[in-house]
Design an enzyme around this catalytic site. Structure first.
Site, PDB file in Angstrom:
ATOM      1  N   LYS A 157     126.051  69.111 -27.913  1.00 18.31           N
ATOM      2  CA  LYS A 157     127.172  68.315 -27.414  1.00 18.31           C
ATOM      3  C   LYS A 157     128.472  69.084 -27.589  1.00 18.31           C
ATOM      4  CE  LYS A 157     130.260  65.398 -28.761  1.00 18.31           C
ATOM      5  NZ  LYS A 157     131.304  65.528 -27.719  1.00 18.31           N
ATOM      6  N   GLU A 192     130.246  72.850 -40.920  1.00 19.44           N
ATOM      7  CA  GLU A 192     131.365  73.795 -40.974  1.00 19.44           C
ATOM      8  C   GLU A 192     132.614  72.977 -40.719  1.00 19.44           C
ATOM      9  OE1 GLU A 192     131.092  76.767 -41.935  1.00 19.44           O
ATOM     10  OE2 GLU A 192     129.050  77.406 -41.458  1.00 19.44           O
ATOM     11  N   CYS A 219     139.679  77.216 -37.997  1.00 20.21           N
ATOM     12  CA  CYS A 219     139.370  76.729 -39.344  1.00 20.21           C
ATOM     13  C   CYS A 219     139.626  77.816 -40.381  1.00 20.21           C
ATOM     14  CB  CYS A 219     137.930  76.251 -39.392  1.00 20.21           C
ATOM     15  SG  CYS A 219     136.811  77.405 -38.630  1.00 20.21           S
ATOM     16  N   GLU A 279     145.372  70.374 -43.597  1.00 20.26           N
ATOM     17  CA  GLU A 279     145.075  71.292 -42.497  1.00 20.26           C
ATOM     18  C   GLU A 279     145.868  70.837 -41.274  1.00 20.26           C
ATOM     19  OE1 GLU A 279     141.210  71.191 -40.468  1.00 20.26           O
ATOM     20  OE2 GLU A 279     141.203  73.369 -40.693  1.00 20.26           O
TER      21      GLU A 279
HETATM   22  P1  NAP Z   1     136.125  66.391 -34.670  1.00 20.46           P
HETATM   23  O1  NAP Z   1     136.876  65.212 -34.225  1.00 20.46           O
HETATM   24  O2  NAP Z   1     135.517  66.385 -35.998  1.00 20.46           O
HETATM   25  O3  NAP Z   1     135.024  66.650 -33.524  1.00 20.46           O
HETATM   26  C1  NAP Z   1     134.086  67.674 -33.565  1.00 20.46           C
HETATM   27  C2  NAP Z   1     132.926  67.300 -32.674  1.00 20.46           C
HETATM   28  O4  NAP Z   1     132.288  66.138 -33.201  1.00 20.46           O
HETATM   29  C3  NAP Z   1     133.326  66.939 -31.236  1.00 20.46           C
HETATM   30  O5  NAP Z   1     132.307  67.350 -30.368  1.00 20.46           O
HETATM   31  C4  NAP Z   1     133.404  65.426 -31.301  1.00 20.46           C
HETATM   32  O6  NAP Z   1     133.252  64.804 -30.050  1.00 20.46           O
HETATM   33  C5  NAP Z   1     132.238  65.129 -32.213  1.00 20.46           C
HETATM   34  N1  NAP Z   1     132.327  63.823 -32.868  1.00 20.46           N
HETATM   35  C6  NAP Z   1     133.426  63.051 -33.083  1.00 20.46           C
HETATM   36  N2  NAP Z   1     133.086  61.908 -33.709  1.00 20.46           N
HETATM   37  C7  NAP Z   1     131.737  61.943 -33.879  1.00 20.46           C
HETATM   38  C8  NAP Z   1     130.785  61.047 -34.455  1.00 20.46           C
HETATM   39  N3  NAP Z   1     131.147  59.895 -35.002  1.00 20.46           N
HETATM   40  N4  NAP Z   1     129.486  61.409 -34.462  1.00 20.46           N
HETATM   41  C9  NAP Z   1     129.088  62.583 -33.938  1.00 20.46           C
HETATM   42  N5  NAP Z   1     129.937  63.464 -33.370  1.00 20.46           N
HETATM   43  C10 NAP Z   1     131.245  63.148 -33.352  1.00 20.46           C
HETATM   44  O7  NAP Z   1     136.961  67.702 -34.640  1.00 20.46           O
HETATM   45  P2  NAP Z   1     137.860  68.222 -33.466  1.00 20.46           P
HETATM   46  O8  NAP Z   1     138.987  67.243 -33.391  1.00 20.46           O
HETATM   47  O9  NAP Z   1     137.083  68.481 -32.272  1.00 20.46           O
HETATM   48  O10 NAP Z   1     138.273  69.655 -34.058  1.00 20.46           O
HETATM   49  C11 NAP Z   1     139.324  69.860 -34.943  1.00 20.46           C
HETATM   50  C12 NAP Z   1     138.860  69.882 -36.372  1.00 20.46           C
HETATM   51  O11 NAP Z   1     137.666  70.629 -36.546  1.00 20.46           O
HETATM   52  C13 NAP Z   1     139.873  70.541 -37.260  1.00 20.46           C
HETATM   53  O12 NAP Z   1     140.318  69.600 -38.186  1.00 20.46           O
HETATM   54  C14 NAP Z   1     139.149  71.700 -37.944  1.00 20.46           C
HETATM   55  O13 NAP Z   1     139.347  71.673 -39.304  1.00 20.46           O
HETATM   56  C15 NAP Z   1     137.724  71.469 -37.699  1.00 20.46           C
HETATM   57  N6  NAP Z   1     137.003  72.722 -37.389  1.00 20.46           N
HETATM   58  C16 NAP Z   1     136.319  73.400 -38.340  1.00 20.46           C
HETATM   59  C17 NAP Z   1     135.634  74.556 -38.042  1.00 20.46           C
HETATM   60  C18 NAP Z   1     134.821  75.325 -39.038  1.00 20.46           C
HETATM   61  O14 NAP Z   1     134.084  76.217 -38.657  1.00 20.46           O
HETATM   62  N7  NAP Z   1     134.895  75.042 -40.300  1.00 20.46           N
HETATM   63  C19 NAP Z   1     135.644  75.036 -36.757  1.00 20.46           C
HETATM   64  C20 NAP Z   1     136.334  74.323 -35.806  1.00 20.46           C
HETATM   65  C21 NAP Z   1     136.996  73.170 -36.135  1.00 20.46           C
HETATM   66  P3  NAP Z   1     134.554  64.416 -29.158  1.00 20.46           P
HETATM   67  O15 NAP Z   1     135.001  65.662 -28.543  1.00 20.46           O
HETATM   68  O16 NAP Z   1     134.013  63.459 -28.171  1.00 20.46           O
HETATM   69  O17 NAP Z   1     135.558  63.819 -30.089  1.00 20.46           O
END
Ligand code: NAP
Ligand code: MG
Length: 451
Positions: free
Chosen positions: A154, A229, A263, A354
């Site tokens: 996804k 991650e 990240c 963050e």
């Molecule tokens: P996110 O809201 O956590 O979403 C990540 C993914 O999870 C998206 O595909 C999202 O879908 C999906 N998702 C959201 N709610 C979910 C649920 N209840 N169950 C299953 N999947 C769900 O993060 P983001 O806003 O896309 O990215 C930003 C954040 O990611 C930042 O805070 C950053 O810290 C973190 N990040 C960490 C890393 C790492 O390698 N450590 C890398 C990249 C990003 P939708 O798109 O439909 O919301």
């Protein structure tokens, strides 16, 4: 279930419309992956390896098209987008060597032989965020497929286009139907279903710590395997004995690359007190030179933020004292200039949270012990940099900082053949490197009696 529009963050224009899969459609695709698994797991190791190499080679042929899509969909700079497409091909090639090398062990026992097998898990669900759509997808699907699993993936709602294209490329490369399936849609529908569906045996999640926590809790119901991650608040530590010119010249890229939506961004800058003013003067020159412009230009070093929402979140951090800023284009698009903030102390919001935008928070430190203490005063522990000419100090500080990926006299974080992942609330488990297959297999122990 309908569709939604994907927006170009540089121009705010619609790129295309994308289907939102419903829960029922997701279930049907997971079931299809489950049937494909029965034959995929039996594909001979050399043949599976050849299919992964063919997938890698098709990705390489399409690197320009993939990069162009990522520039339009995600606002990534041309340089980054090409690197990202190449990273997918490299990771596929690297793990294409795994199927014939997925060794078990033979352990001495009386009255027979004892051997271990590394068995695939079944269907693996990969959930990808919007900040690095291509590499993060590849880090999940390549080792997973190599180990004999099928993958449902996804992408983030904001950035599904390169994932959709990778799904088409896989088909063209001969990966059988149902083995690698991209399912676009909402996290709360498609992603959540990966967590609750009993046929999905493992979740690989990259994203925010808050969603990661809820996924881990959801996986507990079925004792489902999970790799996380999550976020970071990494420190870039500059000692007085460092090559200050080099550390300052490289510090903007360490935090502002991908508009800080990384990240691994070194979003906390720790500078030894006696070189604080000298460093900041040199850092200011470098920040002012940092090129924030149309990401399709080869010279661009930073593009826009991903969305209006992200722009609003990031700008809410700009109430603290600003030391200086870089520049950014005006007009349409989610543009924000790089900002350098002077944190009042380690309790400052910009120091602790963050931000995921082009904002760095700066503090001075007294000595080595103070630097390590301040670096570790965080719930995160993903990456970080240490700048010093003293090798022994580099070793001591690298061992002292609680973080999964550190660089000394460099700001690099990722090489696909070395492990990547976080300490503390930055994650659980490791991706990439020589051991990644362990996270996509179960060890089976079998005793054969000779009696
Ligand atoms: P996110 O809201 O956590 O979403 C990540 C993914 O999870 C998206 O595909 C999202 O879908 C999906 N998702 C959201 N709610 C979910 C649920 N209840 N169950 C299953 N999947 C769900 O993060 P983001 O806003 O896309 O990215 C930003 C954040 O990611 C930042 O805070 C950053 O810290 C973190 N990040 C960490 C890393 C790492 O390698 N450590 C890398 C990249 C990003 P939708 O798109 O439909 O919301
Ligand atoms: Mg989100």
């Amino acid at each position: 279930m309908g569709s939604y529009s994907v927006i170009n963050p540089s121009t705010e224009t619609v790129v295309t419309d994308v289907h939102l899969h419903s829960e029922a459609e997701t279930d049907a695709l997971i079931a299809k992956a489950g049937s494909a698994y029965e034959s995929w797991r039996k594909v001979a190791p050399g043949e599976r390896a050849a299919l992964l190499r063919s997938f890698a080679s098709e990705v390489s042929k399409e690197r320009e098209a993939l990069a162009e899509l990522e520039i339009r969909n995600s606002g990534h700079t041309r340089g980054n987008a090409l690197w990202e497409a190449d990273n997918v091909a490299n990771v596929l090639n690297y793990y294409s060597a795994a199927p014939e090398r997925l060794f078990g062990r033979q352990i001495p026992v009386p009255s027979g032989i004892d051997v271990t097998f590394k068995e695939p898990l079944g269907v693996v669900g990969v959930i990808v965020p919007w900040n690095f759509p291509m590499p993060i997808a590849g880090w999940g699907f390549a080792p997973s497929l190599a180990a004999g699993n099928c993958v449902v993936l996804k992408p983030a709602e904001y950035t599904p286009l390169t994932a959709i294209k990778l799904g088409e490329i896989a088909k063209k490369a001969g990966i059988p139907d149902g083995v690698f399936t991209v399912i676009t849609g909402k996290g709360s529908v498609v992603g959540a279903r990966f967590v609750t569906h009993p046929a999905v045996r493992k979740i690989v999640f990259t994203g925010s710590t808050s969603v990661g926590r809820s996924i881990m809790a959801g996986c507990a119901d079925q004792v489902k395997r999970v790799t996380l991650e999550l976020g970071g608040k990494s420190a870039n530590i500059i000692f007085a004995d460092a090559d200050v010119d080099k550390a300052a010249a490289n510090a903007p890229g360490a935090v502002f690359d991908n508009a800080g939506q990384d990240c691994c961004a070194r979003s906390r800058l720790l500078v030894e007190k006696r070189i604080f003013d000298e460093f900041m003067a040199k850092f200011e020159v470098a920040v002012k030179k940092f090129r924030v412009e149309d990401p399709s230009l080869a010279s661009a070093e930073m593009g826009p933020l991903i969305s209006r929402k992200q722009f609003e979140t990031v700008t809410s951090y700009l109430e603290e004292r600003v030391a200086f800023t870089g520049s950014a284009p005006n007009g349409k698009g989610f543009w924000l200039a790089p900002h350098v903030l002077l944190a009042k102390d380690t309790s400052a919001r910009s120091w602790r949270e963050e931000i995921f935008g082009p904002v760095v928070s700066v503090l001075a430190f007294e000595d080595e012990a103070d630097a390590i203490r301040k670096a570790n005063d965080s719930e995160y522990g993903l990456s970080g940099s240490i700048w010093t000419r003293d090798l022994a100090r580099g070793l001591r500080v690298a061992r002292g900082v609680e973080s999964g990926n550190l660089s000394v006299n460099s700001n690099s974080s990722v090489r696909y053949w070395t492990p990547f992942g976080g300490f503390k609330q930055s994650g659980l488990g490791r991706e990439l490197g020589p051991d990644a297959l362990d996270a996509f297999t179960e060890v089976k122990n079998v005793f054969f009696s000779n009696e």
